[in-house]
Design an enzyme around this catalytic site. Structure first.
Site, PDB file in Angstrom:
ATOM      1  N   ASP A  72     -26.768  10.510   2.096  1.00  8.48           N
ATOM      2  CA  ASP A  72     -27.060   9.239   2.761  1.00  8.48           C
ATOM      3  C   ASP A  72     -28.529   8.864   2.613  1.00  8.48           C
ATOM      4  O   ASP A  72     -28.919   7.740   2.926  1.00  8.48           O
ATOM      5  CB  ASP A  72     -26.684   9.294   4.252  1.00  8.48           C
ATOM      6  CG  ASP A  72     -27.297  10.478   4.968  1.00  8.48           C
ATOM      7  OD1 ASP A  72     -27.066  11.613   4.513  1.00  8.48           O
ATOM      8  OD2 ASP A  72     -28.007  10.280   5.960  1.00  8.48           O
ATOM      9  N   ASN A  73     -29.347   9.789   2.138  1.00 12.55           N
ATOM     10  CA  ASN A  73     -30.761   9.496   1.908  1.00 12.55           C
ATOM     11  C   ASN A  73     -31.065   9.418   0.416  1.00 12.55           C
ATOM     12  O   ASN A  73     -32.195   9.629  -0.002  1.00 12.55           O
ATOM     13  CB  ASN A  73     -31.635  10.570   2.566  1.00 12.55           C
ATOM     14  CG  ASN A  73     -31.522  10.550   4.082  1.00 12.55           C
ATOM     15  OD1 ASN A  73     -31.161   9.522   4.662  1.00 12.55           O
ATOM     16  ND2 ASN A  73     -31.816  11.660   4.725  1.00 12.55           N
ATOM     17  N   ARG A 112     -30.141   3.290  13.773  1.00  9.93           N
ATOM     18  CA  ARG A 112     -31.352   2.769  14.434  1.00  9.93           C
ATOM     19  C   ARG A 112     -32.108   1.833  13.523  1.00  9.93           C
ATOM     20  O   ARG A 112     -33.325   1.707  13.599  1.00  9.93           O
ATOM     21  CB  ARG A 112     -32.236   3.922  14.844  1.00  9.93           C
ATOM     22  CG  ARG A 112     -32.601   4.815  13.683  1.00  9.93           C
ATOM     23  CD  ARG A 112     -33.789   5.600  14.040  1.00  9.93           C
ATOM     24  NE  ARG A 112     -34.007   6.654  13.084  1.00  9.93           N
ATOM     25  CZ  ARG A 112     -35.061   7.410  13.091  1.00  9.93           C
ATOM     26  NH1 ARG A 112     -35.987   7.225  13.999  1.00  9.93           N
ATOM     27  NH2 ARG A 112     -35.219   8.354  12.202  1.00  9.93           N
ATOM     28  N   ASP A 117     -36.111   7.231   3.189  1.00  8.73           N
ATOM     29  CA  ASP A 117     -35.968   8.032   4.399  1.00  8.73           C
ATOM     30  C   ASP A 117     -36.991   9.155   4.490  1.00  8.73           C
ATOM     31  O   ASP A 117     -36.728  10.312   4.172  1.00  8.73           O
ATOM     32  CB  ASP A 117     -34.536   8.544   4.572  1.00  8.73           C
ATOM     33  CG  ASP A 117     -33.675   7.472   5.240  1.00  8.73           C
ATOM     34  OD1 ASP A 117     -34.199   6.369   5.456  1.00  8.73           O
ATOM     35  OD2 ASP A 117     -32.518   7.730   5.568  1.00  8.73           O
ATOM     36  N   ARG A 126     -26.789   3.448  -0.598  1.00  6.10           N
ATOM     37  CA  ARG A 126     -26.986   4.888  -0.773  1.00  6.10           C
ATOM     38  C   ARG A 126     -25.760   5.489  -1.456  1.00  6.10           C
ATOM     39  O   ARG A 126     -24.688   4.871  -1.452  1.00  6.10           O
ATOM     40  CB  ARG A 126     -27.149   5.536   0.617  1.00  6.10           C
ATOM     41  CG  ARG A 126     -28.281   4.923   1.431  1.00  6.10           C
ATOM     42  CD  ARG A 126     -27.888   4.835   2.918  1.00  6.10           C
ATOM     43  NE  ARG A 126     -28.872   4.060   3.684  1.00  6.10           N
ATOM     44  CZ  ARG A 126     -29.975   4.550   4.211  1.00  6.10           C
ATOM     45  NH1 ARG A 126     -30.219   5.825   4.098  1.00  6.10           N
ATOM     46  NH2 ARG A 126     -30.836   3.776   4.862  1.00  6.10           N
ATOM     47  N   ASP A 175     -30.517   6.910  20.408  1.00  9.15           N
ATOM     48  CA  ASP A 175     -30.973   5.760  21.188  1.00  9.15           C
ATOM     49  C   ASP A 175     -31.329   4.549  20.331  1.00  9.15           C
ATOM     50  O   ASP A 175     -31.701   3.506  20.857  1.00  9.15           O
ATOM     51  CB  ASP A 175     -32.172   6.157  22.065  1.00  9.15           C
ATOM     52  CG  ASP A 175     -33.346   6.658  21.228  1.00  9.15           C
ATOM     53  OD1 ASP A 175     -33.253   6.652  19.976  1.00  9.15           O
ATOM     54  OD2 ASP A 175     -34.363   7.062  21.829  1.00  9.15           O
ATOM     55  N   GLY A 176     -31.263   4.706  19.023  1.00 15.40           N
ATOM     56  CA  GLY A 176     -31.567   3.578  18.145  1.00 15.40           C
ATOM     57  C   GLY A 176     -33.047   3.300  18.003  1.00 15.40           C
ATOM     58  O   GLY A 176     -33.443   2.312  17.382  1.00 15.40           O
ATOM     59  N   LYS A 236     -36.605  -0.644  11.444  1.00 16.33           N
ATOM     60  CA  LYS A 236     -36.170   0.721  11.744  1.00 16.33           C
ATOM     61  C   LYS A 236     -36.697   1.076  13.124  1.00 16.33           C
ATOM     62  O   LYS A 236     -37.906   0.967  13.379  1.00 16.33           O
ATOM     63  CB  LYS A 236     -36.743   1.661  10.678  1.00 16.33           C
ATOM     64  CG  LYS A 236     -36.207   3.071  10.722  1.00 16.33           C
ATOM     65  CD  LYS A 236     -36.636   3.824   9.463  1.00 16.33           C
ATOM     66  CE  LYS A 236     -36.306   5.294   9.563  1.00 16.33           C
ATOM     67  NZ  LYS A 236     -36.809   6.035   8.387  1.00 16.33           N
ATOM     68  N   GLY A 267     -24.126   5.623   8.980  1.00 17.56           N
ATOM     69  CA  GLY A 267     -24.485   4.210   9.154  1.00 17.56           C
ATOM     70  C   GLY A 267     -25.853   4.038   9.775  1.00 17.56           C
ATOM     71  O   GLY A 267     -26.488   4.996  10.218  1.00 17.56           O
TER      72      GLY A 267
HETATM   73  P1  AMP Z   1     -31.708  10.480   9.064  1.00 12.95           P
HETATM   74  O1  AMP Z   1     -31.678  11.961   9.282  1.00 12.95           O
HETATM   75  O2  AMP Z   1     -32.916   9.796   9.652  1.00 12.95           O
HETATM   76  O3  AMP Z   1     -31.480  10.098   7.644  1.00 12.95           O
HETATM   77  O4  AMP Z   1     -30.491   9.903   9.900  1.00 12.95           O
HETATM   78  C1  AMP Z   1     -29.184  10.374   9.811  1.00 12.95           C
HETATM   79  C2  AMP Z   1     -28.271   9.512  10.641  1.00 12.95           C
HETATM   80  O5  AMP Z   1     -28.632   9.578  12.019  1.00 12.95           O
HETATM   81  C3  AMP Z   1     -28.285   8.052  10.274  1.00 12.95           C
HETATM   82  O6  AMP Z   1     -26.985   7.548  10.470  1.00 12.95           O
HETATM   83  C4  AMP Z   1     -29.240   7.468  11.284  1.00 12.95           C
HETATM   84  O7  AMP Z   1     -29.014   6.096  11.501  1.00 12.95           O
HETATM   85  C5  AMP Z   1     -28.902   8.278  12.517  1.00 12.95           C
HETATM   86  N1  AMP Z   1     -30.023   8.331  13.467  1.00 12.95           N
HETATM   87  C6  AMP Z   1     -31.194   8.987  13.309  1.00 12.95           C
HETATM   88  N2  AMP Z   1     -31.983   8.807  14.370  1.00 12.95           N
HETATM   89  C7  AMP Z   1     -31.310   8.031  15.244  1.00 12.95           C
HETATM   90  C8  AMP Z   1     -31.594   7.487  16.538  1.00 12.95           C
HETATM   91  N3  AMP Z   1     -32.749   7.727  17.172  1.00 12.95           N
HETATM   92  N4  AMP Z   1     -30.651   6.713  17.104  1.00 12.95           N
HETATM   93  C9  AMP Z   1     -29.490   6.474  16.501  1.00 12.95           C
HETATM   94  N5  AMP Z   1     -29.156   6.942  15.302  1.00 12.95           N
HETATM   95  C10 AMP Z   1     -30.056   7.720  14.665  1.00 12.95           C
HETATM   96 MG    MG Z   2     -31.180   8.580   6.581  1.00 13.58          MG
END
Ligand code: AMP
Ligand code: MG
Length: 504
Positions: free
Chosen positions: A267-268, A108, A277, A198, A140-141, A128, A105
């Site tokens: 998911d990407n 962030r 992403d 996705r 941390d979002g 984002k 989900g």
């Molecule tokens: P990503 O690798 O960027 O595609 O992210 C994979 C998952 O990790 C997704 O659910 C993102 O929303 C979550 N995510 C990545 N970075 C953060 C962050 N700094 N805080 C919270 N969730 C994150």
């Molecule tokens: Mg992603």
């Protein structure tokens, strides 16, 4: 997941001039509550506009001057919720490096809403780095300035190269630190996408056995991206085949410019067929099909040469989620899905060879063209030549530019004879051949050393000039411009960047 509306203090203020920054028209937020969590972005201390994409703003029917005002910047920072916005964090699952995670989900990111652009297309406006959501897990979002600028540079470069991609509308510094290995300056990116659905969104509902949600999601995607599928006798199968076709074409485009996504998790993988992403993605300099940049991809799962196979794998996972929609008879559904999936190889291969013909200046088709293209790649590998530069330097009439790029000129010499023989069989020495080749072979790509240098200047010296110049250079990648000639150069050995990081 949903919080009650109206019970919390809200930052929804009408702009002073009565004009909304965004004429929102939201569809995803009409889907059932289990598709997302409703929540507002978390405000930041001191928003500062780092970059506004004025051309994209205009394309979206937004007023760039308004976006650059303190009110507009407050929206782009997540400090103010514009009228009409229905902010939501989307639910999705996904296979990460082959392992299924039933809930990921938007951890962030927050979808502010959808707008209809000047061309009548529906586009998502998403922040984002906008603060924690119910999907944040331990994150941390937030996002750091570096990765935000990186996504801005590379996504806009991809768009200028003509490759389907999410776009970057703005980057805003938050005035707050984010804590990774060290404290880094924080930022929020405004991302624009055809949609944020996705393969992992389908997986989220499939994993829960939620057939009703799957059907609603599939219908949403058909209405939004593949309305022609609705006319077919089997719309869900047509949807699957349309996604396969778009993804096959997309990955072919990546391969043709030496792009390595780096995290092709499901998911990407966008069902709209856009590159999405931008984490550890990078462009290859010296041609080597095994190239991997991502620090976390130790097995090389997402290496350059693996991308078509991984895309195919991701589409198989999408097919699995669609089985209940294809037929009530499990065996029949499986046979249908596999039959559709079998088209991937020829769709991908067709898109790749069509692109290779353009890169090699071939206007006609011969069976041996794929072998000729492969021969050039083999020569590149043997000669350790720069992928982008070598294609750009190819000249039907001269070896002056291309030959010196090959460490082992003999491999070039052997190949170029074949190429010239092939060109001689083209119906005419079209005057437009060189121009057509230049339109297929970019002079400028976002080379890692340039990207890293631009980020370092911005972060370490608050100097945004290199970032601005790089974005400008990459906005017209096929047009050699004298002032920017050095941007076409590969890195010197000491400038070479061998690893990239997700930065999450
Ligand atoms: P990503 O690798 O960027 O595609 O992210 C994979 C998952 O990790 C997704 O659910 C993102 O929303 C979550 N995510 C990545 N970075 C953060 C962050 N700094 N805080 C919270 N969730 C994150
Ligand atoms: Mg992603």
């Amino acid at each position: 997941m949903a919080n009650e509306t109206g019970l919390a203090v809200s930052s929804r203020l009408a702009p002073a001039d009565g004009k909304s920054a965004f004429p929102f028209d939201n569809r995803y937020a009409r889907l059932p509550e289990r598709f997302y969590a409703r929540l507002e972005p978390t405000p930041v201390a001191a928003p500062r506009l780092l970059r506004l994409n004025e051309a994209l703003a205009c394309e979206l029917g937004l007023d760039p001057a308004h976006l650059a005002t303190p009110e507009g910047i407050a929206v782009l920072a997540g400090n103010r919720v514009a009228p009409g916005s229905e902010p939501i964090a989307l639910a999705y699952a996904g296979h990460q490096f082959g392992n299924f995670v039933p809930q990921l989900g938007d951890g962030r990111a927050i979808l502010l809403g959808e707008v209809i652009d000047r061309a009548g297309r529906r586009r998502d406006i998403q922040l984002k780095g906008s603060g924690p959501t119910p999907f944040s897990r331990r994150g941390d979002g937030r996002a750091a300035v570096g990765p935000v600028l990186r996504e801005y540079i590379v996504s806009e470069a991809m768009a200028a190269l003509g490759i389907p991609t999410t776009r970057s509308l703005a980057a805003v510094a938050t005035g707050e630190p984010v804590f990774r290995e060290t404290a880094l300056p924080g930022a929020v990116l405004t991302r624009v996408a055809s949609s944020h659905v996705r393969v992992g969104t389908f997986q989220f509902f499939a994993a829960r056995g939620d057939g009703e949600a799957l059907r609603l999601l599939a219908d949403h995607v058909i209405d939004r991206h593949y309305p022609e599928a609705r006319e077919r006798p089997d719309p869900y199968r047509a949807l699957f085949e349309a996604v396969i076709a778009r993804q096959a074409a997309l990955v072919a485009r990546w391969m043709l410019v030496g792009f390595i996504h780096g995290v092709m998790n499901t998911d990407n993988c966008s069902v709209a067929g856009e590159t999405i992403d931008y984490g550890p993605c990078a462009f290859m300099d010296t041609y080597d099909p095994r190239t991997v940049f991502s620090s976390i991809d130790q097995g090389g799962r997402y290496a350059y040469a693996n991308q078509p196979r991984i895309c195919h794998w991701n589409l198989a996972r999408l097919g699995e989620t669609l089985l209940p929609l294809l037929s009530d008879d499990d065996d029949k559904a499986l046979a249908m899905a596999n039959d559709s999936l079998a088209s991937f190889q020829s769709l991908y291969g067709g898109a790749l060879i069509a692109g290779m013909r353009r890169k090699l200046g071939l206007f006609t088709e011969e069976d041996e063209d794929a072998g000729l293209a492969q021969g050039f790649l083999d020569a590149l590998a043997k000669g350790q030549a720069d992928f982008t530069l070598a294609f750009r330097a190819l000249d039907p009439d001269s070896d002056e530019a291309a030959r010196p790029l090959f460490g082992d000129a003999a491999s070039y010499d052997a190949w170029v004879v074949r190429w010239r023989e092939r060109l001689a069989r083209e119906p005419e020495q079209a005057a437009g051949r060189r121009a057509a080749m230049h339109a297929a072979n970019p002079a400028y790509i976002p080379r890692n050393h340039r990207v890293e240098a631009a980020l370092a200047a911005a972060i370490e010296r608050d100097d945004y000039a290199p970032f601005e110049e790089l974005v400008e250079v990459l906005s017209r990648p096929y047009e050699a411009r004298e002032a920017f000639a050095a941007y076409a150069d590969p890195p010197r050995p000491e400038e070479r960047v061998s690893q990239t990081f997700c930065g999450t």
